[in-house]
Design a protein around this motif. Structure first.
Motif, mmCIF file in Angstrom:
data_model
loop_
_atom_site.group_PDB
_atom_site.id
_atom_site.type_symbol
_atom_site.label_atom_id
_atom_site.label_comp_id
_atom_site.label_asym_id
_atom_site.label_seq_id
_atom_site.Cartn_x
_atom_site.Cartn_y
_atom_site.Cartn_z
ATOM 1 N N TYR A 241 0.845 -1.191 0.000
ATOM 2 C CA TYR A 241 0.000 0.000 0.000
ATOM 3 C C TYR A 241 0.887 1.251 0.000
ATOM 4 O O TYR A 241 2.001 1.236 0.521
ATOM 5 C CB TYR A 241 -0.869 0.048 1.262
ATOM 6 N N SER A 242 0.381 2.331 -0.564
ATOM 7 C CA SER A 242 1.061 3.611 -0.414
ATOM 8 C C SER A 242 1.028 4.005 1.059
ATOM 9 O O SER A 242 0.230 3.466 1.837
ATOM 10 C CB SER A 242 0.371 4.693 -1.242
ATOM 11 N N ARG A 243 1.882 4.943 1.447
ATOM 12 C CA ARG A 243 1.903 5.348 2.850
ATOM 13 C C ARG A 243 0.556 5.922 3.282
ATOM 14 O O ARG A 243 0.059 5.595 4.363
ATOM 15 C CB ARG A 243 3.015 6.358 3.114
ATOM 16 N N ASP A 244 -0.039 6.765 2.456
ATOM 17 C CA ASP A 244 -1.325 7.366 2.818
ATOM 18 C C ASP A 244 -2.394 6.297 3.006
ATOM 19 O O ASP A 244 -3.175 6.342 3.960
ATOM 20 C CB ASP A 244 -1.772 8.369 1.747
ATOM 21 N N GLU A 245 -2.422 5.330 2.093
ATOM 22 C CA GLU A 245 -3.426 4.274 2.167
ATOM 23 C C GLU A 245 -3.174 3.369 3.376
ATOM 24 O O GLU A 245 -4.116 3.011 4.104
ATOM 25 C CB GLU A 245 -3.418 3.448 0.878
ATOM 26 N N ALA A 246 -1.911 3.023 3.608
ATOM 27 C CA ALA A 246 -1.573 2.175 4.751
ATOM 28 C C ALA A 246 -1.921 2.886 6.059
ATOM 29 O O ALA A 246 -2.475 2.276 6.983
ATOM 30 C CB ALA A 246 -0.093 1.814 4.719
ATOM 31 N N ASN A 247 -1.598 4.169 6.146
ATOM 32 C CA ASN A 247 -1.914 4.928 7.355
ATOM 33 C C ASN A 247 -3.417 4.990 7.594
ATOM 34 O O ASN A 247 -3.892 4.843 8.730
ATOM 35 C CB ASN A 247 -1.359 6.347 7.259
ATOM 36 N N GLU A 248 -4.170 5.213 6.531
ATOM 37 C CA GLU A 248 -5.624 5.316 6.659
ATOM 38 C C GLU A 248 -6.216 4.001 7.167
ATOM 39 O O GLU A 248 -7.073 3.983 8.064
ATOM 40 C CB GLU A 248 -6.243 5.698 5.318
ATOM 41 N N LYS A 249 -5.756 2.887 6.607
ATOM 42 C CA LYS A 249 -6.250 1.582 7.040
ATOM 43 C C LYS A 249 -5.797 1.275 8.468
ATOM 44 O O LYS A 249 -6.540 0.694 9.264
ATOM 45 C CB LYS A 249 -5.750 0.489 6.087
ATOM 46 N N LEU A 250 -4.575 1.670 8.809
ATOM 47 C CA LEU A 250 -4.046 1.408 10.149
ATOM 48 C C LEU A 250 -4.871 2.126 11.218
ATOM 49 O O LEU A 250 -5.140 1.564 12.292
ATOM 50 C CB LEU A 250 -2.588 1.868 10.211
ATOM 51 N N ARG A 251 -5.289 3.335 10.929
ATOM 52 C CA ARG A 251 -6.069 4.129 11.903
ATOM 53 C C ARG A 251 -7.376 3.450 12.303
ATOM 54 O O ARG A 251 -7.917 3.712 13.370
ATOM 55 C CB ARG A 251 -6.385 5.509 11.325
ATOM 56 N N GLU A 252 -7.873 2.574 11.448
ATOM 57 C CA GLU A 252 -9.155 1.913 11.719
ATOM 58 C C GLU A 252 -9.016 0.753 12.705
ATOM 59 O O GLU A 252 -10.025 0.197 13.152
ATOM 60 C CB GLU A 252 -9.753 1.386 10.405
ATOM 61 N N ASN A 253 -7.785 0.405 13.063
ATOM 62 C CA ASN A 253 -7.540 -0.787 13.865
ATOM 63 C C ASN A 253 -6.967 -0.420 15.233
ATOM 64 O O ASN A 253 -5.793 -0.057 15.360
ATOM 65 C CB ASN A 253 -6.578 -1.722 13.128
ATOM 66 N N GLU A 254 -7.801 -0.548 16.234
ATOM 67 C CA GLU A 254 -7.420 -0.190 17.592
ATOM 68 C C GLU A 254 -6.291 -1.083 18.104
ATOM 69 O O GLU A 254 -6.352 -2.308 17.987
ATOM 70 C CB GLU A 254 -8.647 -0.323 18.502
#
Length: 296
Positions: A241-254
Protein backbone atom coordinates in the motif's frame (compact mmCIF):
# COMPACT_ATOMS: atom_id res chain seq x y z
CA UNK A 1 16.02 -10.34 27.58
CA UNK A 2 16.53 -6.62 28.21
CA UNK A 3 13.70 -5.55 30.55
CA UNK A 4 13.92 -1.87 29.63
CA UNK A 5 13.56 -2.72 25.94
CA UNK A 6 10.77 -5.17 26.72
CA UNK A 7 8.83 -2.46 28.56
CA UNK A 8 9.36 0.02 25.73
CA UNK A 9 8.01 -2.39 23.11
CA UNK A 10 5.09 -3.35 25.34
CA UNK A 11 4.02 0.09 26.52
CA UNK A 12 5.67 2.66 24.27
CA UNK A 13 3.88 4.94 21.83
CA UNK A 14 5.23 4.74 18.29
CA UNK A 15 6.00 2.19 15.63
CA UNK A 16 8.69 -0.23 14.47
CA UNK A 17 10.69 0.68 11.38
CA UNK A 18 11.45 -2.16 8.95
CA UNK A 19 14.94 -1.72 7.48
CA UNK A 20 15.43 -5.38 6.63
CA UNK A 21 15.33 -5.70 2.85
CA UNK A 22 17.69 -8.55 1.97
CA UNK A 23 19.17 -10.40 -1.02
CA UNK A 24 16.45 -10.36 -3.65
CA UNK A 25 14.73 -7.17 -2.48
CA UNK A 26 17.88 -5.07 -2.03
CA UNK A 27 18.23 -3.96 -5.70
CA UNK A 28 14.61 -2.81 -5.65
CA UNK A 29 15.15 -0.93 -2.39
CA UNK A 30 18.23 0.77 -3.82
CA UNK A 31 16.40 1.62 -7.03
CA UNK A 32 13.64 3.24 -5.01
CA UNK A 33 16.35 5.27 -3.28
CA UNK A 34 17.69 6.43 -6.64
CA UNK A 35 20.69 4.09 -6.87
CA UNK A 36 20.80 2.45 -10.30
CA UNK A 37 22.01 -1.12 -10.78
CA UNK A 38 25.09 0.05 -12.68
CA UNK A 39 26.29 1.77 -9.48
CA UNK A 40 27.56 -1.59 -8.16
CA UNK A 41 29.22 -4.56 -9.80
CA UNK A 42 28.90 -7.26 -7.15
CA UNK A 43 26.94 -8.22 -4.04
CA UNK A 44 29.47 -6.72 -1.60
CA UNK A 45 29.24 -3.32 -3.28
CA UNK A 46 25.45 -3.58 -3.33
CA UNK A 47 25.27 -4.30 0.41
CA UNK A 48 27.71 -1.47 1.14
CA UNK A 49 25.42 0.94 -0.69
CA UNK A 50 22.33 -0.29 1.12
CA UNK A 51 24.14 0.01 4.45
CA UNK A 52 24.95 3.62 3.56
CA UNK A 53 21.26 4.18 2.89
CA UNK A 54 20.24 2.61 6.21
CA UNK A 55 22.97 4.51 8.05
CA UNK A 56 21.63 7.76 6.65
CA UNK A 57 18.15 6.87 7.89
CA UNK A 58 19.25 5.66 11.33
CA UNK A 59 21.56 8.63 12.01
CA UNK A 60 18.99 11.19 10.91
CA UNK A 61 17.64 13.37 13.74
CA UNK A 62 14.16 12.51 12.43
CA UNK A 63 14.76 8.83 13.27
CA UNK A 64 14.36 9.08 17.02
CA UNK A 65 13.01 7.23 20.03
CA UNK A 66 10.19 9.73 20.54
CA UNK A 67 8.41 8.22 17.53
CA UNK A 68 10.18 4.93 16.81
CA UNK A 69 10.04 2.01 19.24
CA UNK A 70 12.26 -0.37 17.31
CA UNK A 71 13.94 -1.14 14.01
CA UNK A 72 14.23 -4.46 12.16
CA UNK A 73 17.65 -5.08 10.61
CA UNK A 74 19.04 -7.38 7.94
CA UNK A 75 21.83 -9.74 9.04
CA UNK A 76 24.54 -7.80 7.20
CA UNK A 77 23.33 -4.57 8.76
CA UNK A 78 23.64 -6.14 12.20
CA UNK A 79 27.23 -7.14 11.45
CA UNK A 80 28.21 -3.68 10.18
CA UNK A 81 28.97 -0.56 12.16
CA UNK A 82 27.64 2.98 12.39
CA UNK A 83 30.05 5.55 13.81
CA UNK A 84 32.27 2.84 15.29
CA UNK A 85 29.44 0.87 16.94
CA UNK A 86 27.59 -2.21 15.77
CA UNK A 87 24.24 -1.11 14.36
CA UNK A 88 22.16 -2.64 17.15
CA UNK A 89 24.29 -0.89 19.77
CA UNK A 90 23.96 2.41 17.94
CA UNK A 91 20.17 2.00 17.86
CA UNK A 92 20.01 1.03 21.53
CA UNK A 93 22.01 4.13 22.45
CA UNK A 94 19.34 6.17 20.66
CA UNK A 95 16.66 4.39 22.69
CA UNK A 96 15.43 2.32 19.73
CA UNK A 97 14.99 -1.45 20.21
CA UNK A 98 16.89 -3.57 17.63
CA UNK A 99 15.33 -6.59 15.92
CA UNK A 100 16.81 -8.95 13.31
CA UNK A 101 15.26 -10.60 10.26
CA UNK A 102 16.28 -14.26 10.50
CA UNK A 103 14.44 -16.04 7.68
CA UNK A 104 16.24 -17.02 4.49
CA UNK A 105 13.43 -16.22 2.09
CA UNK A 106 10.38 -18.07 0.83
CA UNK A 107 9.94 -21.55 -0.60
CA UNK A 108 7.90 -22.16 -3.75
CA UNK A 109 4.13 -21.82 -3.49
CA UNK A 110 2.21 -24.89 -2.36
CA UNK A 111 -1.36 -25.12 -1.02
CA UNK A 112 -1.84 -21.41 -1.56
CA UNK A 113 1.08 -20.36 0.68
CA UNK A 114 4.84 -19.94 0.70
CA UNK A 115 6.56 -21.41 3.72
CA UNK A 116 9.96 -20.20 4.87
CA UNK A 117 13.05 -21.88 3.47
CA UNK A 118 14.98 -24.08 5.93
CA UNK A 119 17.22 -22.25 8.43
CA UNK A 120 19.85 -24.86 9.41
CA UNK A 121 22.20 -22.27 10.92
CA UNK A 122 19.57 -20.44 12.98
CA UNK A 123 21.04 -21.37 16.37
CA UNK A 124 24.39 -19.84 15.44
CA UNK A 125 22.69 -16.73 14.07
CA UNK A 126 20.66 -16.28 17.26
CA UNK A 127 23.79 -16.61 19.35
CA UNK A 128 25.53 -13.93 17.28
CA UNK A 129 22.44 -11.75 17.47
CA UNK A 130 22.55 -11.85 21.28
CA UNK A 131 26.25 -10.92 21.20
CA UNK A 132 25.39 -7.94 18.97
CA UNK A 133 22.67 -6.72 21.35
CA UNK A 134 19.60 -7.78 19.36
CA UNK A 135 16.34 -7.89 21.35
CA UNK A 136 14.13 -9.90 19.00
CA UNK A 137 13.74 -11.44 15.57
CA UNK A 138 11.40 -11.41 12.60
CA UNK A 139 10.55 -14.09 10.02
CA UNK A 140 8.12 -13.89 7.13
CA UNK A 141 5.83 -16.39 5.40
CA UNK A 142 3.39 -15.52 2.60
CA UNK A 143 -0.30 -16.47 2.38
CA UNK A 144 -1.88 -16.15 -1.06
CA UNK A 145 -5.14 -18.10 -0.77
CA UNK A 146 -7.56 -19.13 2.02
CA UNK A 147 -6.33 -22.70 1.99
CA UNK A 148 -6.83 -24.10 5.49
CA UNK A 149 -4.10 -26.74 5.21
CA UNK A 150 -1.60 -24.26 3.79
CA UNK A 151 -2.31 -21.62 6.44
CA UNK A 152 -2.06 -24.24 9.19
CA UNK A 153 1.37 -25.26 7.87
CA UNK A 154 2.48 -21.61 7.86
CA UNK A 155 1.44 -21.12 11.47
CA UNK A 156 2.91 -24.49 12.51
CA UNK A 157 6.27 -23.52 11.02
CA UNK A 158 6.21 -19.99 12.41
CA UNK A 159 5.56 -21.12 15.97
CA UNK A 160 8.04 -24.02 15.71
CA UNK A 161 10.78 -21.56 14.82
CA UNK A 162 9.36 -19.08 17.33
CA UNK A 163 9.89 -21.69 20.05
CA UNK A 164 13.54 -21.99 19.01
CA UNK A 165 13.92 -18.20 19.25
CA UNK A 166 12.22 -18.02 22.66
CA UNK A 167 14.51 -20.77 23.93
CA UNK A 168 17.49 -18.67 22.81
CA UNK A 169 16.28 -15.79 24.97
CA UNK A 170 15.03 -13.53 22.17
CA UNK A 171 11.59 -12.17 21.31
CA UNK A 172 10.15 -13.63 18.08
CA UNK A 173 8.03 -11.57 15.71
CA UNK A 174 5.78 -14.10 13.98
CA UNK A 175 5.01 -12.76 10.47
CA UNK A 176 2.53 -14.81 8.42
CA UNK A 177 1.80 -12.12 5.81
CA UNK A 178 -1.49 -12.30 3.94
CA UNK A 179 -0.85 -10.92 0.47
CA UNK A 180 -2.74 -7.64 0.14
CA UNK A 181 -3.56 -8.43 -3.49
CA UNK A 182 -5.24 -11.74 -2.63
CA UNK A 183 -8.82 -11.92 -3.94
CA UNK A 184 -9.98 -13.68 -0.76
CA UNK A 185 -7.81 -11.77 1.73
CA UNK A 186 -10.52 -11.46 4.41
CA UNK A 187 -11.19 -15.20 4.39
CA UNK A 188 -7.48 -15.96 4.75
CA UNK A 189 -7.28 -13.52 7.68
CA UNK A 190 -10.08 -15.26 9.56
CA UNK A 191 -8.46 -18.68 9.15
CA UNK A 192 -5.09 -17.22 10.15
CA UNK A 193 -6.45 -15.58 13.29
CA UNK A 194 -8.03 -18.83 14.44
CA UNK A 195 -4.84 -20.83 13.83
CA UNK A 196 -2.68 -18.28 15.67
CA UNK A 197 -5.05 -18.29 18.66
CA UNK A 198 -4.63 -22.07 19.00
CA UNK A 199 -0.87 -21.67 19.39
CA UNK A 200 -1.06 -18.65 21.68
CA UNK A 201 -3.25 -20.65 24.05
CA UNK A 202 -0.51 -23.30 24.27
CA UNK A 203 2.20 -20.90 25.48
CA UNK A 204 3.02 -21.30 29.16
CA UNK A 205 4.43 -19.35 32.08
CA UNK A 206 5.36 -15.82 31.11
CA UNK A 207 6.04 -16.67 27.45
CA UNK A 208 5.00 -14.04 24.92
CA UNK A 209 5.50 -13.46 21.20
CA UNK A 210 4.96 -10.54 18.85
CA UNK A 211 2.94 -10.69 15.65
CA UNK A 212 3.46 -8.84 12.38
CA UNK A 213 0.38 -9.05 10.17
CA UNK A 214 -1.08 -7.44 7.07
CA UNK A 215 -3.55 -4.67 7.87
CA UNK A 216 -6.83 -6.61 7.88
CA UNK A 217 -9.62 -6.16 5.36
CA UNK A 218 -12.17 -5.84 8.17
CA UNK A 219 -11.16 -3.35 10.84
CA UNK A 220 -10.24 -4.92 14.21
CA UNK A 221 -10.18 -8.47 12.80
CA UNK A 222 -7.12 -9.04 14.98
CA UNK A 223 -8.47 -7.41 18.16
CA UNK A 224 -8.49 -10.76 20.01
CA UNK A 225 -4.80 -11.23 19.14
CA UNK A 226 -3.88 -7.70 20.22
CA UNK A 227 -5.59 -8.30 23.57
CA UNK A 228 -4.24 -11.84 24.08
CA UNK A 229 -2.05 -12.10 27.21
CA UNK A 230 0.58 -14.11 25.29
CA UNK A 231 1.09 -11.31 22.73
CA UNK A 232 3.55 -8.54 23.56
CA UNK A 233 2.56 -6.35 20.60
CA UNK A 234 0.94 -6.66 17.18
CA UNK A 235 2.47 -4.62 14.36
CA UNK A 236 1.33 -4.21 10.77
CA UNK A 237 3.22 -4.30 7.50
CA UNK A 238 2.36 -1.87 4.71
CA UNK A 239 2.35 -4.73 2.18
CA UNK A 240 2.55 -2.65 -0.98
CA UNK A 241 0.00 0.00 0.00
CA UNK A 242 1.06 3.61 -0.41
CA UNK A 243 1.90 5.35 2.85
CA UNK A 244 -1.33 7.37 2.82
CA UNK A 245 -3.43 4.27 2.17
CA UNK A 246 -1.57 2.18 4.75
CA UNK A 247 -1.91 4.93 7.36
CA UNK A 248 -5.62 5.32 6.66
CA UNK A 249 -6.25 1.58 7.04
CA UNK A 250 -4.05 1.41 10.15
CA UNK A 251 -6.07 4.13 11.90
CA UNK A 252 -9.15 1.91 11.72
CA UNK A 253 -7.54 -0.79 13.87
CA UNK A 254 -7.42 -0.19 17.59
CA UNK A 255 -4.13 -1.21 19.23
CA UNK A 256 -2.40 -2.01 15.94
CA UNK A 257 0.85 -0.13 15.24
CA UNK A 258 2.95 0.13 12.10
CA UNK A 259 6.04 -1.76 11.05
CA UNK A 260 6.44 -0.20 7.63
CA UNK A 261 9.32 -0.54 5.16
CA UNK A 262 8.51 0.83 1.71
CA UNK A 263 5.92 3.21 3.12
CA UNK A 264 8.62 4.65 5.40
CA UNK A 265 11.36 5.16 2.82
CA UNK A 266 9.30 5.81 -0.31
CA UNK A 267 10.22 9.50 -0.68
CA UNK A 268 13.88 9.26 0.29
CA UNK A 269 16.53 9.71 -2.39
CA UNK A 270 20.30 9.42 -2.49
CA UNK A 271 20.57 12.79 -4.23
CA UNK A 272 18.67 14.75 -1.60
CA UNK A 273 20.57 17.18 0.60
CA UNK A 274 20.73 16.18 4.25
CA UNK A 275 18.19 18.89 5.01
CA UNK A 276 15.74 17.64 2.38
CA UNK A 277 16.34 14.01 3.36
CA UNK A 278 15.61 14.74 7.03
CA UNK A 279 12.50 16.71 6.08
CA UNK A 280 11.07 13.87 3.98
CA UNK A 281 11.93 11.28 6.62
CA UNK A 282 10.33 13.41 9.34
CA UNK A 283 7.13 13.68 7.29
CA UNK A 284 7.03 9.89 6.92
CA UNK A 285 7.85 9.23 10.58
CA UNK A 286 5.30 11.75 11.86
CA UNK A 287 2.42 10.45 9.72
CA UNK A 288 3.13 6.79 10.50
CA UNK A 289 3.42 7.62 14.21
CA UNK A 290 0.13 9.48 14.10
CA UNK A 291 -1.64 6.54 12.41
CA UNK A 292 -0.18 4.17 15.01
CA UNK A 293 -1.27 6.10 18.10
CA UNK A 294 -4.36 8.10 17.00
CA UNK A 295 -7.27 5.89 16.03
CA UNK A 296 -10.68 6.64 14.53
Amino acid sequence: MNQQQFDKVKNGKGFIAALDQSGGSTPKALLGYGVQEDAYSNEDEMFTLVHEMRTRIITSPSFNADRILGAILFEQTMDREIDGKYTAEYLADKGIVPFLKVDKGLADEKDGVQLMKPMPELDQLLERAKERGIFGTKMRSNILEPNEQGIKEVVDQQFEVGRQILDAGLMPIIEPEVNVYSENKAESEKILREEIEKYLDQLTGDEQVMLKLSIPTHANEYKSLIEHPRVLRVVALSGGYSRDEANEKLRENEGLIASFSRALAAELNVNQSDEEFDKKLKEAVDTIYDASVNKK
